[in-house]
Design a protein around this motif. Structure first.
Motif, PDB file in Angstrom:
ATOM      1  N   PHE A 192       0.824  -1.214   0.000  1.00 38.29           N
ATOM      2  CA  PHE A 192       0.000   0.000   0.000  1.00 38.29           C
ATOM      3  C   PHE A 192       0.858   1.264   0.000  1.00 38.29           C
ATOM      4  N   GLY A 193       1.984   1.190  -0.740  1.00 39.99           N
ATOM      5  CA  GLY A 193       2.848   2.349  -0.877  1.00 39.99           C
ATOM      6  C   GLY A 193       3.762   2.603   0.306  1.00 39.99           C
ATOM      7  N   ASN A 194       3.743   1.730   1.300  1.00 41.28           N
ATOM      8  CA  ASN A 194       4.583   1.893   2.494  1.00 41.28           C
ATOM      9  C   ASN A 194       5.934   1.223   2.250  1.00 41.28           C
ATOM     10  N   THR A 195       6.982   2.022   2.160  1.00 40.24           N
ATOM     11  CA  THR A 195       8.313   1.471   1.872  1.00 40.24           C
ATOM     12  C   THR A 195       8.843   0.606   3.006  1.00 40.24           C
ATOM     13  N   ASP A 196       8.334   0.795   4.224  1.00 40.10           N
ATOM     14  CA  ASP A 196       8.797  -0.022   5.349  1.00 40.10           C
ATOM     15  C   ASP A 196       8.378  -1.482   5.202  1.00 40.10           C
ATOM     16  N   LEU A 197       7.376  -1.736   4.346  1.00 36.83           N
ATOM     17  CA  LEU A 197       6.881  -3.093   4.168  1.00 36.83           C
ATOM     18  C   LEU A 197       7.473  -3.788   2.945  1.00 36.83           C
ATOM     19  N   LEU A 198       8.405  -3.156   2.251  1.00 35.02           N
ATOM     20  CA  LEU A 198       8.981  -3.768   1.055  1.00 35.02           C
ATOM     21  C   LEU A 198       9.726  -5.058   1.380  1.00 35.02           C
ATOM     22  N   GLU A 199      10.335  -5.130   2.556  1.00 34.66           N
ATOM     23  CA  GLU A 199      11.040  -6.343   2.962  1.00 34.66           C
ATOM     24  C   GLU A 199      10.155  -7.295   3.754  1.00 34.66           C
ATOM     25  N   GLY A 200       8.866  -7.007   3.778  1.00 27.77           N
ATOM     26  CA  GLY A 200       7.933  -7.872   4.472  1.00 27.77           C
ATOM     27  C   GLY A 200       7.657  -7.403   5.892  1.00 27.77           C
ATOM     28  N   VAL A 201       6.726  -8.087   6.528  1.00 32.88           N
ATOM     29  CA  VAL A 201       6.391  -7.795   7.926  1.00 32.88           C
ATOM     30  C   VAL A 201       7.490  -8.363   8.814  1.00 32.88           C
ATOM     31  N   SER A 202       8.108  -7.502   9.611  1.00 26.13           N
ATOM     32  CA  SER A 202       9.198  -7.941  10.486  1.00 26.13           C
ATOM     33  C   SER A 202       8.679  -8.962  11.490  1.00 26.13           C
ATOM     34  N   PHE A 203       9.326 -10.126  11.519  1.00 26.83           N
ATOM     35  CA  PHE A 203       8.768 -11.257  12.266  1.00 26.83           C
ATOM     36  C   PHE A 203       8.811 -11.053  13.777  1.00 26.83           C
ATOM     37  N   ILE A 204       9.922 -10.567  14.299  1.00 25.00           N
ATOM     38  CA  ILE A 204      10.055 -10.447  15.758  1.00 25.00           C
ATOM     39  C   ILE A 204       9.051  -9.451  16.335  1.00 25.00           C
ATOM     40  N   PRO A 205       8.880  -8.234  15.776  1.00 31.97           N
ATOM     41  CA  PRO A 205       7.807  -7.367  16.288  1.00 31.97           C
ATOM     42  C   PRO A 205       6.427  -8.004  16.179  1.00 31.97           C
ATOM     43  N   ALA A 206       6.190  -8.750  15.083  1.00 37.07           N
ATOM     44  CA  ALA A 206       4.902  -9.440  14.954  1.00 37.07           C
ATOM     45  C   ALA A 206       4.737 -10.487  16.046  1.00 37.07           C
ATOM     46  N   LEU A 207       5.797 -11.206  16.350  1.00 38.46           N
ATOM     47  CA  LEU A 207       5.751 -12.229  17.397  1.00 38.46           C
ATOM     48  C   LEU A 207       5.478 -11.593  18.757  1.00 38.46           C
ATOM     49  N   ILE A 208       6.153 -10.483  19.040  1.00 39.31           N
ATOM     50  CA  ILE A 208       5.924  -9.791  20.311  1.00 39.31           C
ATOM     51  C   ILE A 208       4.478  -9.312  20.391  1.00 39.31           C
ATOM     52  N   GLY A 209       3.992  -8.737  19.291  1.00 35.08           N
ATOM     53  CA  GLY A 209       2.626  -8.233  19.281  1.00 35.08           C
ATOM     54  C   GLY A 209       1.597  -9.328  19.485  1.00 35.08           C
ATOM     55  N   MET A 210       1.800 -10.475  18.839  1.00 31.94           N
ATOM     56  CA  MET A 210       0.813 -11.547  18.908  1.00 31.94           C
ATOM     57  C   MET A 210       0.679 -12.133  20.306  1.00 31.94           C
ATOM     58  N   SER A 402      10.523  -4.173  19.856  1.00 25.87           N
ATOM     59  CA  SER A 402      10.067  -4.000  18.477  1.00 25.87           C
ATOM     60  C   SER A 402      10.861  -2.922  17.761  1.00 25.87           C
ATOM     61  N   PHE A 403      11.204  -1.865  18.470  1.00 23.64           N
ATOM     62  CA  PHE A 403      11.983  -0.786  17.855  1.00 23.64           C
ATOM     63  C   PHE A 403      13.416  -1.225  17.577  1.00 23.64           C
ATOM     64  N   ALA A 404      13.989  -2.039  18.453  1.00 19.40           N
ATOM     65  CA  ALA A 404      15.416  -2.379  18.359  1.00 19.40           C
ATOM     66  C   ALA A 404      15.729  -3.301  17.184  1.00 19.40           C
ATOM     67  N   ILE A 405      14.727  -3.979  16.611  1.00 16.35           N
ATOM     68  CA  ILE A 405      14.997  -4.899  15.515  1.00 16.35           C
ATOM     69  C   ILE A 405      15.576  -4.173  14.317  1.00 16.35           C
ATOM     70  N   ASN A 406      14.919  -3.075  13.886  1.00 18.68           N
ATOM     71  CA  ASN A 406      15.392  -2.314  12.725  1.00 18.68           C
ATOM     72  C   ASN A 406      15.739  -0.873  13.062  1.00 18.68           C
ATOM     73  N   ASN A 407      15.667  -0.531  14.356  1.00 17.79           N
ATOM     74  CA  ASN A 407      15.962   0.830  14.805  1.00 17.79           C
ATOM     75  C   ASN A 407      15.084   1.875  14.122  1.00 17.79           C
ATOM     76  N   ASP A 408      13.817   1.559  13.918  1.00 19.95           N
ATOM     77  CA  ASP A 408      12.848   2.531  13.423  1.00 19.95           C
ATOM     78  C   ASP A 408      11.476   2.193  14.000  1.00 19.95           C
ATOM     79  N   PHE A 409      10.530   3.091  13.740  1.00 21.70           N
ATOM     80  CA  PHE A 409       9.212   2.955  14.362  1.00 21.70           C
ATOM     81  C   PHE A 409       8.297   1.996  13.602  1.00 21.70           C
ATOM     82  N   SER A 410       8.745   1.494  12.457  1.00 25.87           N
ATOM     83  CA  SER A 410       7.906   0.549  11.723  1.00 25.87           C
ATOM     84  C   SER A 410       7.678  -0.725  12.531  1.00 25.87           C
ATOM     85  N   GLY A 411       8.690  -1.147  13.297  1.00 21.25           N
ATOM     86  CA  GLY A 411       8.534  -2.332  14.133  1.00 21.25           C
ATOM     87  C   GLY A 411       7.458  -2.144  15.188  1.00 21.25           C
ATOM     88  N   ILE A 412       7.358  -0.933  15.742  1.00 22.81           N
ATOM     89  CA  ILE A 412       6.330  -0.653  16.747  1.00 22.81           C
ATOM     90  C   ILE A 412       4.947  -0.719  16.103  1.00 22.81           C
TER      91      ILE A 412
END
Length: 498
Positions: A192-210, A402-412
């Motif tokens: 949806f035009g979000n460049t943070d998602l070009l490499e896919g959904v970061s797994f570790i933040p998703a795991l923490i969230g779930m 979640s922030f520490a994985i890629n050092n940006d707010f996309s993980g959050i």
């Protein structure tokens, strides 16, 4: 014996033993942090290895990785946040036992089974490395496709009694894994035009969230005083750990063997080994109705498999310089820097050093027991803290992790939205475990499928041309058809009786 005595002399030196102890302590501290993987812990150790001898450098990596994998069970049991992706396979049963007041018991089970799995995998590494590495080298993209597809089949086994909801959860996980650039063309999908998602959904933040966010949401929505329901009496149950594991000796042996086999395959990992082992154990369990309600069988299976896979992953790394997983990929780089070039010649040129590494594996895994006892004492402190104080701290840890994985707010953002989705799914009675499995294996299945189709120019019969691929393919198709075949046989039997 010509190499064993010099190797023992090399290992039992004060500096090597000190490195083992400090690296284990580092791995324990890192492992109890939610969302931190063994790969991340090993990567943090690499700069320190530059000042160490070759044996000390490998000892630090081995001990830190083994300890992180075992310590990841602690936050899973106490807070329902898996410390590593592997511990997500059995986090629900572990946390349910904690809520029953048996935190010390379940942490002790995890430590003992991790130690047994690590020792078993180390034994396989020593006695069967060349033979098993040859088997692993025969795996092509076709075999890996069928193996990962078979792993997806485990979603039905870990889903519980409702296979429809389990299948729906698996499809949700596969849909999440499709986010990002398509493998063969590189075309963006569902970004949806979000460049943070070009490499896919970061797994570790998703795991923490779930696993973290649903618990936090429920605690904030709960009215009245939120007391810690876990209790504190569990810390005295260490004496029951050994008898319980002995009672499930067959499960331990099967899980250790399966974990060792999966771990030696290049590209596989302890995470996949834990999921497959847990699913198979549930399929053949005599008490499947107890799963998900606080049953130790799944914890025993997963904890035994993940550390066995962690050790056996060194088989292709040492024998053929082919990394079995991301940890051994880092380790191979360290070995080259230290002048110990992995490969068949290493058993000739550096035989005493190789045997010293084998001894380090045993010592690193034996250290899991005293650190498991330390984890129980920590649990005693954590369980005395009121839940209304734990949950805000838990939210802060989830955000930081979640922030520490890629050092940006996309993980959050990923952690938040996936966590909200997981909360809604759980409220609707949809299991979360198949979602995790779909995210983990979805990318692997797609990559191997596309590589296979490209190599055969779209010919599906190419998936059955190789003997190993044909066997795995037939087994996978039989597993998929098993529920249908069982229903047909049941109907025929009913008609025969009538």
């Amino acid at each position: 014996m010509d190499y064993l005595l010099p190797a023992l002399n090399m290992v039992f030196q004060p500096d090597i033993l000190l490195v083992l102890l400090l690296s284990s302590l580092f791995g324990f501290v890192v492992g109890v942090l939610p969302g931190v993987t063994a790969t991340m812990a090993v990567a943090l150790m690499v700069p320190l290895t530059f000042a160490l001898s070759p044996l000390a450098a490998i000892a630090s990596i081995v001990s830190a990785a083994a300890m992180v994998m075992a310590a990841g069970d602690v936050p899973g049991a106490l807070l329902r946040i898996p410390g590593t992706p592997a511990s997500a396979a059995y986090v629900d049963d572990a946390h349910k036992l904690t809520l029953q007041g048996r935190a010390g018991y379940i942490i002790g089970i995890g430590a003992l089974c991790s130690m047994l799995g690590g020792v078993f995998g180390s034994s396989v590494l020593i006695f069967a490395a060349p033979m098993l590495a040859n088997v692993a080298l025969k795996f092509s993209v076709f075999e890996f496709f069928w193996l990962s597809a078979l792993g997806l089949s485990c979603a039905i086994f870990v889903a519980g009694d409702d296979t429809i909801k389990g299948g729906l959860a698996l499809l949700i996980g596969l849909a999440i894994s499709c986010v990002g650039m398509e493998y063969s063309s590189g075309h963006p999908r569902f970004t949806f035009g979000n460049t943070d998602l070009l490499e896919g959904v970061s797994f570790i933040p998703a795991l923490i969230g779930m696993f973290a966010l649903p618990e936090i949401i429920r605690s904030f929505l709960r009215t009245g005083k939120a007391a810690n329901a876990a209790g504190t009496r569990a810390v005295d149950e260490w004496r029951n750990v050994f008898s319980s594991v002995w009672g499930y000796g067959r499960v331990v042996l099967r899980s250790c063997g399966l974990g060792s086999f999966v771990g030696m395959l290049p590209g596989a990992s302890a995470d996949i080994a834990a999921w497959i082992s847990t699913a198979i154990t549930r399929r053949f369990s005599r008490t499947p109705e107890k799963w998900g309600k606080g049953h130790i069988e799944g914890v025993i299976a997963g904890a035994s498999a993940n550390n066995a896979a962690l050790s056996s992953a060194w088989i292709p790394a040492l024998v053929f310089a082919i990394p079995g997983d991301t940890i051994t990929a880092i380790a191979i780089g360290v070995l080259y820097l230290k002048g110990m070039n992995p490969g068949p010649a290493v058993f000739i040129n550096n035989a005493d050093l190789v045997y010293a590494v084998f001894i380090v594996f045993f010592l690193a895994n034996l250290l899991l027991l005293p650190f498991g006892w330390l984890a129980i004492r920590i649990a005693k402190v954590v369980l005395r803290i009121p839940q209304k104080l734990i949950m805000p701290a838990l939210l802060i840890l989830a955000v930081i992790g979640s922030f520490a994985i890629n050092n940006d707010f996309s993980g959050i953002s990923v952690m938040f939205w996936v966590g909200v989705m997981a909360y809604i799914l759980e409220e609707c009675g949809v299991p979360i475990a198949p979602v995790v499995l779909g995210i983990v294996l979805g990318t692997i299945v797609e990559r191997n499928l596309m590589q296979s189709l490209i190599s055969t120019q779209g010919n599906l019969m190419g998936f059955f041309d190789r003997p190993l691929s044909a066997v795995l393919g037939i087994v996978t198709l039989l597993v998929w058809c098993f529920p249908l075949l069982r229903r047909v046989f049941q109907r025929q039997a009913a008609r025969a009786i009538a």
